[in-house]
Design a protein around this motif. Structure first.
Motif, PDB file in Angstrom:
ATOM      1  N   LEU A 191     -48.027 -45.800  -4.948  1.00  8.64           N
ATOM      2  CA  LEU A 191     -48.127 -44.668  -5.252  1.00  8.64           C
ATOM      3  C   LEU A 191     -48.572 -43.614  -4.038  1.00  8.64           C
ATOM      4  CD1 LEU A 191     -50.677 -46.016  -7.945  1.00  8.64           C
ATOM      5  CD2 LEU A 191     -48.270 -45.023  -7.928  1.00  8.64           C
ATOM      6  N   SER A 192     -48.075 -42.242  -4.027  1.00  6.79           N
ATOM      7  CA  SER A 192     -49.383 -41.941  -2.288  1.00  6.79           C
ATOM      8  C   SER A 192     -50.458 -41.356  -2.729  1.00  6.79           C
ATOM      9  CB  SER A 192     -48.366 -39.833  -2.872  1.00  6.79           C
ATOM     10  OG  SER A 192     -49.535 -39.303  -4.139  1.00  6.79           O
ATOM     11  N   CYS A 193     -51.360 -41.419  -3.894  1.00  6.50           N
ATOM     12  CA  CYS A 193     -52.413 -41.385  -3.830  1.00  6.50           C
ATOM     13  C   CYS A 193     -52.945 -42.454  -2.930  1.00  6.50           C
ATOM     14  CB  CYS A 193     -53.527 -41.563  -5.106  1.00  6.50           C
ATOM     15  SG  CYS A 193     -52.983 -42.848  -6.179  1.00  6.50           S
ATOM     16  N   GLU A 194     -52.150 -44.114  -2.878  1.00 12.02           N
ATOM     17  CA  GLU A 194     -52.929 -45.131  -2.102  1.00 12.02           C
ATOM     18  C   GLU A 194     -51.968 -44.994  -0.747  1.00 12.02           C
ATOM     19  OE1 GLU A 194     -53.872 -48.074  -5.781  1.00 12.02           O
ATOM     20  OE2 GLU A 194     -51.534 -48.353  -4.517  1.00 12.02           O
ATOM     21  N   ALA A 254     -47.654 -56.104   3.760  1.00  9.50           N
ATOM     22  CA  ALA A 254     -46.935 -56.309   2.448  1.00  9.50           C
ATOM     23  C   ALA A 254     -46.810 -55.108   1.632  1.00  9.50           C
ATOM     24  CB  ALA A 254     -47.031 -57.972   1.222  1.00  9.50           C
ATOM     25  N   GLU A 255     -48.071 -54.198   1.056  1.00  8.11           N
ATOM     26  CA  GLU A 255     -47.923 -53.535  -0.012  1.00  8.11           C
ATOM     27  C   GLU A 255     -47.721 -52.303   0.711  1.00  8.11           C
ATOM     28  OE1 GLU A 255     -48.566 -52.762  -3.533  1.00  8.11           O
ATOM     29  OE2 GLU A 255     -48.552 -54.560  -3.738  1.00  8.11           O
ATOM     30  N   PHE A 256     -48.576 -51.393   2.066  1.00  6.95           N
ATOM     31  CA  PHE A 256     -48.005 -50.891   2.619  1.00  6.95           C
ATOM     32  C   PHE A 256     -47.677 -51.559   3.937  1.00  6.95           C
ATOM     33  CE2 PHE A 256     -52.648 -50.313   0.343  1.00  6.95           C
ATOM     34  CZ  PHE A 256     -51.843 -49.620  -0.522  1.00  6.95           C
ATOM     35  N   PRO A 257     -46.196 -50.916   3.652  1.00 10.33           N
ATOM     36  CA  PRO A 257     -45.601 -51.504   5.326  1.00 10.33           C
ATOM     37  C   PRO A 257     -44.890 -50.431   6.201  1.00 10.33           C
ATOM     38  CG  PRO A 257     -43.744 -51.692   2.894  1.00 10.33           C
ATOM     39  CD  PRO A 257     -45.005 -51.689   2.483  1.00 10.33           C
ATOM     40  N   VAL A 258     -45.096 -49.477   5.268  1.00 12.42           N
ATOM     41  CA  VAL A 258     -45.258 -47.875   5.978  1.00 12.42           C
ATOM     42  C   VAL A 258     -45.586 -48.095   7.533  1.00 12.42           C
ATOM     43  CG1 VAL A 258     -46.397 -46.776   4.722  1.00 12.42           C
ATOM     44  CG2 VAL A 258     -44.443 -45.570   6.072  1.00 12.42           C
TER      45      VAL A 258
END
Length: 695
Positions: A191-194, A254-258
């Motif tokens: 989600l972009s909000c996260e 792992a949740e936000f690999p970017v």
């Protein structure tokens, strides 16, 4: 000695995987060729090597800090998961239209980078949230369910969700995730909000798509790594270096690999900052050159410059706008495809080109003897006398000069009428000029004069090229620290646990609301601290506050740093004063009579930085002991010279050597050209000066 005193840093590069084990204050390191199919294989191999050197068991390791280029490489090479984008109706083509700006205004044949997702993988829903966060068009759950069936039938592995103004109201995005969790339980959702709760939909959507695109790959890799470490008897916490120069938990990564896109280079910047503090330097040019890329970063007052947008893979002369924007907190640097494995060729205009394509570790440069037939920078360095064919990577890889000469002749020499030596000279000069030009552009973009800077060079290939870069850039001093060949991995062990939370909330100073500001900062601080606590529950945590401000009507903001009191006691007049000071420093003057607005608010929670003891410069101790000599090509003189060879381990503090010289060690080689003198400092750093400056 307890497990807490035994820490391991691991950096996966495009060519080598670097492993550094610190047992108390004693470092042990290894360089292993990166294994692309299963990167964890190289890590386990490296761990076995350093544990054997240290005389400990793998189970004695108390903490692992890991950084990787896997996320960056997956984006550059476009080898991510099958991904869909779900967005607001009417905004399907935002990631393709970009901002409609032209990074080269007068190029009539300008080609913009292709978006990560083609149009047929971008889907829309009828919904709309206004710029104030109010719902203008409610989202119909039945429509979401119908779209979920379509996505399920198409077999998507990952889904990015980005709606207009969702950073102010995320209700619709969360509804989509709830529906997808039921209809596509195996698909990963971003989600972009996260991922990036900031204004500017192009950057936000692109960042969310990038996160979704690499999430299955990174999550799978981290899961395999955890299992393999456990099987090898390594039972300790594993943390990841993030792009902003701090450490986050495995679960967050792992949740936000970017956020891992620049994790390896960020470790290098932290390493350079630590060296700068030790040597009392306030203006440093960090130069990190490995096997695949070169990274250049400006460090002022012993702190790397940070940004909230980074461009991956700038494709046009390093210009802003020619890459893929990733809107995350990141150490600001320029990265180009120039490493030891970067391949040379001749273009249609009969000009030598180097990179961005790299031989990597499979098959590697021609001289590796692993099947590579095209010449790489390492082949040129070998032919020019910069490398010892029997001592490369501590002797673990034997190099073949004849194969380098054959590749250089076939790819460059025959086309341009050159012999192998001339082709090597041309290839090396082109890659050095590419890196020098990238440094110039980066300095100009930041309003800096590089002649005032000291270079700190690290990475396996940087010490081979650093002095030549200094000659091209007019930089008079260069430091090559101990452990330079594995500098980024060492940097991981110096980095604090940290996390930056940011949010776009528009506010003009003429309508400044101190209570709202205080509540916003408290909310962001709680979010950031929560992330850090998940890594280290007992640590002391400090908060750093930052605003992004601009004059009303301007298109872009500048960062304004606040101290803790400014955040705890918000005052519009004080914020204006700080903004005008920062604006005048950057642009030379302020603008009278215009209102100022704040667009982004950020709080970084961090544990204390590793302290660096100040160093006293070495007292002169005479010339260094040489172990022989060899022919070395000096590009500044355009001729071959006889260079003294010195084993770095034999250098005592205060000893010096006048160029031309070659200083060898297991993980890299320092080239001292005819224009420089090398001096050994007490901490093991080799200090390169211009001869005139020490005369």
């Amino acid at each position: 000695m307890g497990k807490a005193d035994i820490r391991l840093g691991v950096d996966i590069g495009g060519t080598f995987t670097d492993v550094v084990l610190e047992v108390g204050a004693h470092p042990f390191s290894a360089k292993v060729l990166t294994t692309y199919a299963a990167p964890e294989d190289a890590i386990l191999d490296g761990i076995a090597q350093v544990c054997e050197k240290a005389g400990i068991a793998a189970g004695d390791i108390g903490q692992i800090i890991h950084g990787t280029t896997l996320a960056t490489n997956a984006l550059i090479e476009r080898r991510g998961a099958k991904t869909a984008l779900v967005t607001t109706k009417g905004f399907r083509d935002v990631i393709e239209m970009r901002t409609e700006s032209r990074f080269e205004q007068y190029d009539l044949n300008l080609c913009l980078p292709e978006p990560l997702l083609p149009r047929q993988r971008r889907y829309v829903l009828e919904e709309r949230v206004g710029a104030d966060g109010g719902v203008l068009i409610p989202l119909d759950r039945a429509e979401v369910e119908n779209l979920a069936d379509t996505l399920a039938n198409a077999g998507y592995q990952s889904v990015a969700v980005g709606f207009l103004h969702s950073y102010l109201n995320d209700t619709h995005e969360r509804m989509v995730r709830d529906v997808l969790a039921k209809r596509l339980p195996d698909a990963m959702v971003s989600l972009s909000c996260e991922v990036s709760p900031q204004m500017r939909e192009y950057e936000r959507f692109n960042t969310t798509v990038a996160n979704a695109y690499i999430k299955p790959l990174i999550k799978s890799y981290l899961g395999r790594l955890e299992d393999r470490l456990r099987d090898a008897g390594v039972d300790c916490p594993v943390f990841l270096m993030h792009s902003g120069g701090g450490i986050i938990s495995l679960e967050s990564a792992a949740e936000f690999p970017v956020r891992l896109v620049e994790s390896g280079p960020a470790g290098g910047a932290v390493f350079a900052s630590h060296i700068a503090a030790r040597h009392g330097l306030d203006k440093v040019l960090s130069f990190d050159m490995g096997g695949t890329t070169a990274k250049i970063c400006l460090i002022k007052n012993r702190t790397p410059k940070t940004s909230r947008v980074f461009e991956v893979a700038r494709s046009y002369r390093f210009k802003k706008g020619s890459g893929m924007p990733i809107s995350i907190p990141v150490i600001d640097m320029v990265e180009i495809g120039a490493g030891g494995g970067s391949l040379g060729s001749v273009d249609a205009l009969r000009q030598i080109r180097v990179g961005p394509e790299s031989a990597g570790s499979e098959p590697g440069p021609a001289c590796y003897g692993r099947g590579g037939a095209r010449p790489a920078v390492t082949d040129a360095d070998l032919v020019l006398g910069r490398l010892d064919p029997d001592g490369f990577a501590g002797g673990s890889i034997r190099l073949h000069p004849d194969r380098s000469e054959a590749a250089l002749t076939a790819e460059i020499g025959e086309t341009l009428g050159m012999n192998a030596g001339e082709a090597a000279f041309g290839l090396a000069e082109v890659v050095d000029e590419n890196m020098a030009n990238a440094a110039r552009v980066h300095a100009v973009e930041n309003g800096e004069d590089l002649s005032e800077y000291t270079m700190i060079a690290f990475g396996g290939a940087a010490p081979l090229h650093a002095a030549r870069l200094c000659e091209k850039l007019g930089v008079s001093r260069c430091l090559v620290p101990e452990g330079a060949g594995v500098g980024s991995a060492i940097g991981f062990l110096r980095a604090p646990f940290s996390f930056e939370a940011n949010r776009s909330v528009y506010m003009r100073l003429s309508q400044f609301d101190a209570d709202a500001v205080l509540a916003l900062f408290e909310d962001l601080e709680a979010e950031a601290v929560r992330f850090v606590r998940s890594c280290d529950a007992a640590a002391e945590i400090a908060s750093e506050f930052k605003l992004y401000m601009r004059y009303t009507g301007q298109g872009w903001e500048i960062p304004v740093v606040l101290d803790v009191q400014d955040a705890r006691q918000p005052d519009g007049g004080r914020y204006l004063q700080l903004f005008e000071t920062a604006y005048e420093k950057l642009f030379g003057r302020t603008v009278e009579g215009m209102d100022v607005e704040i667009t982004v608010w950020a709080v970084n929670a961090t544990t204390p930085q590793a302290t660096a003891e100040a160093l006293t410069s070495a007292k002169p101790a005479g010339p260094a002991q040489t172990s022989g000599s060899r022919n070395l090509f000096d590009p500044a003189l355009a001729s071959t010279v006889t260079a003294a060879v010195i084993d770095r381990e034999t250098l005592a503090p205060g000893q010096s050597v006048s160029g031309p010289a070659v200083i060898t060690e297991a993980e890299t080689t320092i080239i001292v050209p005819s224009s420089r003198i090398a001096l050994a400092q007490p901490d093991g750093t080799v200090d390169l000066f211009e001869k005139e400056s020490v005369a």
